[in-house]
Motif scaffolding. Structure first.
Motif, PDB file in Angstrom:
ATOM      1  N   THR A 161      27.501  -4.028 -13.589  1.00 46.86           N
ATOM      2  CA  THR A 161      29.108  -3.659 -14.328  1.00 46.86           C
ATOM      3  C   THR A 161      29.484  -3.338 -14.912  1.00 46.86           C
ATOM      4  O   THR A 161      30.976  -3.315 -14.522  1.00 46.86           O
ATOM      5  N   LYS A 211      41.844   0.506  -9.331  1.00 49.84           N
ATOM      6  CA  LYS A 211      42.903  -0.985  -8.884  1.00 49.84           C
ATOM      7  C   LYS A 211      44.012  -0.817  -9.599  1.00 49.84           C
ATOM      8  O   LYS A 211      45.015   0.055  -9.010  1.00 49.84           O
ATOM      9  N   ILE A 212      43.827  -0.180 -10.176  1.00 50.29           N
ATOM     10  CA  ILE A 212      45.303   0.156 -11.514  1.00 50.29           C
ATOM     11  C   ILE A 212      45.477   1.327 -11.947  1.00 50.29           C
ATOM     12  O   ILE A 212      46.816   1.198 -11.189  1.00 50.29           O
ATOM     13  N   PHE A 213      44.869   2.323 -11.528  1.00 47.56           N
ATOM     14  CA  PHE A 213      45.797   3.967 -11.838  1.00 47.56           C
ATOM     15  C   PHE A 213      45.379   4.297  -9.912  1.00 47.56           C
ATOM     16  O   PHE A 213      46.375   5.123 -10.157  1.00 47.56           O
ATOM     17  N   ILE A 271      23.335  -3.671 -14.973  1.00 49.19           N
ATOM     18  CA  ILE A 271      23.198  -2.430 -15.369  1.00 49.19           C
ATOM     19  C   ILE A 271      24.608  -1.677 -14.071  1.00 49.19           C
ATOM     20  O   ILE A 271      25.818  -1.698 -14.673  1.00 49.19           O
ATOM     21  N   PRO A 313      45.917   3.188  -6.761  1.00 48.22           N
ATOM     22  CA  PRO A 313      45.647   2.003  -5.732  1.00 48.22           C
ATOM     23  C   PRO A 313      46.073   2.875  -4.431  1.00 48.22           C
ATOM     24  O   PRO A 313      44.803   2.041  -3.993  1.00 48.22           O
ATOM     25  N   ASN A 355      36.663  12.473   4.670  1.00 48.44           N
ATOM     26  CA  ASN A 355      37.223  12.189   5.495  1.00 48.44           C
ATOM     27  C   ASN A 355      38.483  13.146   5.298  1.00 48.44           C
ATOM     28  O   ASN A 355      38.756  13.707   6.084  1.00 48.44           O
ATOM     29  N   ILE A 414      31.782  -2.277 -11.180  1.00 48.42           N
ATOM     30  CA  ILE A 414      32.673  -3.720 -11.655  1.00 48.42           C
ATOM     31  C   ILE A 414      34.115  -2.645 -11.995  1.00 48.42           C
ATOM     32  O   ILE A 414      35.174  -2.741 -11.694  1.00 48.42           O
ATOM     33  N   ALA A 415      33.670  -2.266 -13.178  1.00 51.01           N
ATOM     34  CA  ALA A 415      34.890  -1.426 -14.367  1.00 51.01           C
ATOM     35  C   ALA A 415      35.255   0.040 -13.705  1.00 51.01           C
ATOM     36  O   ALA A 415      36.818  -0.500 -13.551  1.00 51.01           O
ATOM     37  N   GLY A 434      38.087   1.611   0.132  1.00 52.72           N
ATOM     38  CA  GLY A 434      38.386   0.054   0.121  1.00 52.72           C
ATOM     39  C   GLY A 434      36.886  -0.531  -0.148  1.00 52.72           C
ATOM     40  O   GLY A 434      36.617  -0.430  -1.692  1.00 52.72           O
ATOM     41  N   ALA A 435      35.517  -0.820  -0.014  1.00 55.42           N
ATOM     42  CA  ALA A 435      34.439  -1.554   0.491  1.00 55.42           C
ATOM     43  C   ALA A 435      33.706  -0.428  -0.649  1.00 55.42           C
ATOM     44  O   ALA A 435      32.141  -0.740  -1.898  1.00 55.42           O
ATOM     45  N   TYR A 436      33.366   0.609  -0.155  1.00 54.31           N
ATOM     46  CA  TYR A 436      32.875   2.025  -1.338  1.00 54.31           C
ATOM     47  C   TYR A 436      32.638   1.734  -2.577  1.00 54.31           C
ATOM     48  O   TYR A 436      31.907   2.787  -2.886  1.00 54.31           O
ATOM     49  N   MET A 481      37.841  -1.973 -10.877  1.00 53.02           N
ATOM     50  CA  MET A 481      39.054  -2.262 -11.475  1.00 53.02           C
ATOM     51  C   MET A 481      40.043  -1.556 -12.103  1.00 53.02           C
ATOM     52  O   MET A 481      40.903  -1.094 -11.750  1.00 53.02           O
ATOM     53  N   LYS A 497      42.311   2.190  -2.486  1.00 55.96           N
ATOM     54  CA  LYS A 497      42.825   1.522  -1.008  1.00 55.96           C
ATOM     55  C   LYS A 497      42.086   1.946   0.246  1.00 55.96           C
ATOM     56  O   LYS A 497      41.231   1.492   1.350  1.00 55.96           O
TER      57      LYS A 497
END
Lengths: 218, 198
Positions: free
Chosen positions: A95, A105-107, A92, A109, A50, A98-99, A116-118, A102, A113
């Motif tokens: 892992t 999320k930190i750099f 693999i 945000p 979108n 997830i990295a 989301g789930a994607y 993260m 957001k």
């Protein structure tokens, strides 16, 4: 260069001056483009195209996961027992994802957001599993990473053209910058999933016409 | 023998992946000081308070007083220096959505009658449907909404305590309604207790 240069005849490709890597790269990017050719990973494509910024971050994340995953799996290809290879791939891939989640999320945000789930669902993106199983599991590290790069960039390119169209028509902007003058009211339907279906369908038609894709009679 | 090898391989892979993720989680926790700053920035954005990127903490503490009641932290906006909503309360709350935990920021006016604003801090709802609660347009529709007797997220909002839901995201909208109303209840109880203690 004609249409019959495809991976089905690897020897022919191998003899080309541009080399096997170029063939493999182009295969992922264009001839066997994950979205328009292999039709993999369509669910996330519909959801994140979108806005161009969402599509860019998503596709770059997928590309990174794809490349790193291909390198790991192809270097482990002689050690992974055949019967549990899927579980090993899943571990693999999870892992890595997830990295990446993260890091985003930190750099980044805001984009994290919006996606989301994607981001988490990259784990189940068929492209990654597909390339691991079909290519990285029986090819050398070098050529597997070229293949991953090609497919990743093919995914990026496909998402970006869909997102460019959807953002331009749906929001009247490009990368968040308003480009269409105010009086033109944006067509909201292109910013929601139903619009994505239409857009994707039309683009598949256009791209496959350009590629000269022919459906097998079978 | 083959089975043993398989089990050993999986165990080794599990261990490596777990170690990698543990490392990543540690790094993530270290970086999480950044999240407090981000919360402050989000609150100040909601109140349209201007701040410098490197003075978020200072600007925040001149505008808000931190109040811890029970498990919750409330930020009370000061009347000084130039606050539009003196005495209003802003706090973070969370609850289950359709798929994920939805974390939101609620700002309630000093009378505790209406919302000043709502911001979604984190969610992982269906992108394009429930995920649209993160869109500015939707969040903006909460400004000024009455929370008495309760807030309703409905189709075609007409009353002052109603907000338009997102079509195609009934579950997420209902969950959000529940989260907000629960949070308001919690706020009432926290401040009631505090009132009776004085």
């Amino acid at each position: 260069m004609s249409d019959n240069v495809q991976l089905k005849t690897p020897k022919k490709g191998y003899r080309l001056l541009s080399g096997k890597s170029w063939m493999v790269f182009k295969e992922g990017l264009w001839h066997n483009n994950p979205i328009f050719g292999m039709m993999l990973g369509l669910c996330s494509t519909l959801a994140v195209t979108n806005l161009m910024s969402n599509a860019l971050v998503m596709s770059l994340s997928v590309t990174i996961v794809l490349i790193v995953n291909s390198i790991i799996i192809s270097s482990l290809r002689n050690f992974i027992p055949d019967r549990i290879r899927m579980i090993a791939y899943m571990l693999i891939i999870s892992t890595l994802v997830i990295a990446i989640d993260m890091v985003l999320k930190i750099f980044l945000p805001d984009i994290s957001k919006a996606l989301g789930a994607y981001v988490a669902l990259i784990i189940t993106n068929c492209i990654i599993m597909g390339r691991a199983e079909a290519y990285a599991s029986n090819n050398s590290i070098g050529i597997s990473s070229v293949d991953a790069l090609g497919v990743g960039l093919g995914y990026t390119f496909s998402l970006m053209i869909i997102a460019t169209f959807r953002e331009l028509v749906g929001f009247g902007s490009l990368f968040g910058y308003q480009v269409l003058p105010e009086p033109l009211s944006p067509m909201k339907i292109f910013s929601i999933p139903p619009g994505a279906f239409f857009t994707l369908g039309v683009f598949i038609l256009i791209i496959n016409t350009i590629r000269g894709h022919k459906e097998d009679d079978a | 023998m083959k089975e043993v090898k398989m089990v050993l391989f999986l165990l080794a892979l599990f261990t490596i992946c777990t170690l990698v993720l543990t490392g990543a989680q540690l790094a993530y926790d270290k970086a999480s000081a950044i999240f407090n700053l981000r919360l402050y920035a989000e609150i100040m954005d909601l109140y349209s308070i201007e701040y410098q990127e490197d003075e978020i903490e200072e600007t925040f503490s001149t505008n808000f007083t931190v109040m811890v009641l029970g498990d919750s932290t409330y930020y009370i906006s000061d009347s000084e220096p130039d606050n539009e909503h003196p005495g209003s309360i802003v706090f973070k709350t969370a609850g289950p959505g359709l798929w994920s935990i939805i974390e939101i920021l609620l700002a309630v006016d000093s009378e505790m009658e209406s919302l000043i604003g709502m911001r979604v801090l984190s969610q992982a709802e269906t992108p394009g449907l429930g995920g649209r609660i993160s869109e500015p347009d939707f969040q903006e529709s909460f400004s000024g909404a009455d929370i008495r007797p309760n807030l309703s997220i409905v189709k075609f909002a007409t009353l002052s305590n109603e907000v338009d839901a997102i079509s195609g995201a009934t579950k997420t909208s209902t969950s959000l309604e529940t989260i907000i109303n629960k949070a308001i209840l919690g706020l009432d109880m926290a401040f009631q207790d505090q009132g009776s203690n004085e």
